[in-house]
Write a protein that holds these residues in place. Structure first.
Motif: not given
Length: 90
Positions: A25-34
């Protein structure tokens, strides 16, 4: 005693699953990942999973020799620095 062991293993697995879901969830909510997932490169790799896997394997396997090389550079630099310090003292 044997009945307590599966409960603790089950509890440990539930805690591990909770930690992994929080990490995902942390990675999916990261703006750079998005931003990356919306990029053309990410969309192309999403459509070609074998190429994505091959790229991942290539990056991981080439990181090992690069890491060894950088370690060699650092060790060589430190040994040369110590050698210069020792020679300058005498």
């Amino acid at each position: 005693m044997a009945k307590e062991e599966p409960r603790s293993i089950s509890r440990d697995l539930q805690e591990l699953q909770k930690k992994l879901s929080l990490l995902i969830e942390f990675f999916q909510n990261n703006p750079k990942v998005k931003a990356f997932t919306k990029s053309p490169v990410s969309q192309y790799l999403d459509r070609h999973p074998f190429l994505a896997l091959a790229l991942l394997v290539f990056i991981v396997t080439s990181a090992v020799p690069v890491g060894f090389f950088l370690l060699l550079v650092i060790i060589t630099t430190l040994v040369a620095l110590v050698g210069v310090i020792i020679l300058e003292d005498h």
